[in-house]
Scaffold this active site. Sequence first.
Site, PDB file in Angstrom:
ATOM      1  N   VAL A  87       0.835  -1.212   0.000  1.00 23.12           N
ATOM      2  CA  VAL A  87       0.000   0.000   0.000  1.00 23.12           C
ATOM      3  C   VAL A  87       0.864   1.255   0.000  1.00 23.12           C
ATOM      4  CG1 VAL A  87      -1.797   1.264   1.259  1.00 23.12           C
ATOM      5  CG2 VAL A  87      -1.837  -1.248   1.211  1.00 23.12           C
ATOM      6  N   GLU A  88       1.928   1.230   0.797  1.00 21.16           N
ATOM      7  CA  GLU A  88       2.751   2.420   0.978  1.00 21.16           C
ATOM      8  C   GLU A  88       3.589   2.756  -0.257  1.00 21.16           C
ATOM      9  OE1 GLU A  88       3.191   4.713   3.177  1.00 21.16           O
ATOM     10  OE2 GLU A  88       1.908   4.016   4.815  1.00 21.16           O
ATOM     11  N   SER A  89       4.275   1.757  -0.812  1.00 15.95           N
ATOM     12  CA  SER A  89       5.290   2.045  -1.833  1.00 15.95           C
ATOM     13  C   SER A  89       5.253   1.100  -3.027  1.00 15.95           C
ATOM     14  CB  SER A  89       6.680   1.948  -1.191  1.00 15.95           C
ATOM     15  OG  SER A  89       6.902   0.623  -0.702  1.00 15.95           O
TER      16      SER A  89
END
Length: 469
Positions: free
Chosen positions: A115-117
């Site tokens: 989700v983040e990166s």
Amino acid sequence: MTLIRTLLLLLLVLLAGCAGINQQADQGANYRQARETSRTIDLTNPPADVWERIRRGFAIPNLNNDLSRQWTEYYASHPEAVQRMAQRASKYLYFIVDEINRRGLPTELALLPFVESAYKPTAQSSAQASGLWQFVPATGQRYNLKQDWWRDERLDPIASTNAALDYLSELFEMQGDWYLALASYNWGENAVQRAIAHNQSLGMPTDYQSLDMPEETRNYVPKLQAIKNIIANPAKYAITLPPVENTPYFAMVSEPTGMDVEVAAQLAEMPLNEFKALNPSYKRPLIGGKNDSSTLVLPTDKVEVFTRNFANYQGRLSSWRVYQPERGEKVAAVAKKLGISERGLRKLNGISPRTKVVTGQKLLVPAEGVNASTLVAMASADGELPPVAPPARTRAGKAAHGKKASRHQARGRKTHGHVTHVAARKPAAHGKKVVVASAHKRAPSIGHMHSHDESHAVRVASASAKRPH
């Protein structure tokens, strides 16, 4: 008559129930949620791979809402993108899951970089968040992630993972709820606390779904739930996950002398892009810094290759040197003195065209005896280096400058004036020892290797090694 009326009402209720069940089945035909995390797990059978290990460690309650379903459908409709993310993740998952298990945390956290990166270690957001776990500079400093001229540990897969898990653990202790902890990771703990206080003042519920929060945070946990649903049962979504063996993928090798990134990759017999994927925190083509040694991350099957080649290497370790400009020295004057183009010097060190004087900041320049124009062109082809921030002005500026100069008095280097030269490799002496230790700082064991002298023993610390096949 009353009996007939009662029977008719019961029949209508049964028909309505069947219709509701059929409607739910239709809505869920393309949606498969992860199994409840309270299920019983047979621990007598070891997990087949890291993906199964992740599934067994799910411990965050499933979030059942429309956003979770929408994001599950979105990811499922882009299987190639999910597979690319999973392929990138395969290098780091064993280490991350091992660290999560060691801390007793839910394994859903290993999916958070999806989700983040998108599991890109060099990912950077418009808010200057960087790395797998997307730390902004201030939070990175708070969790001791070094950010200097040489390195940005927010991009380091080992350092940033430990920092992220420290942060998430603290957030859970603070909020007492994983949904709120995750929202705090995305939005900030103070913002979440204010939203909770606001709802409390109005007598409203204070759970994750009841808070007034930004759209990104509102979608944050549903995205994680969607990835969890797919990892829990990839076959349901026609997604094939890459094999990730339940064995370490990489190891840490501590080499005590500065060397070029390209030379390190050659000694490990790795393509440069693969080497950089495991060592993305180095900002310069020369691996160096204020410490005597630097740590490299290598696939386990490349550690022996690297140590053998390192011990026998007779060539130049680096084609670069560090230049410390004199007070008031201009960029053009430095370029002329060193025999390189001003444009190349600026591009190499990320110096703005508007900057005329480079007092107080280090510059990376070609070493003596190296074709400067060719070297600068090769470095520039890989992209402009990050801008060099001007030094902070303090009352103890002179003392700080003196400390900066002393950092270059490292083993394996010779310092002449303001220029640090990396010494050429000396012939190897045989029978040296290599210290092998885990990433969790357990007691080391001793093995043997060849190195060129006592001061240059190579340390190998196992973090997560052995490539998946």
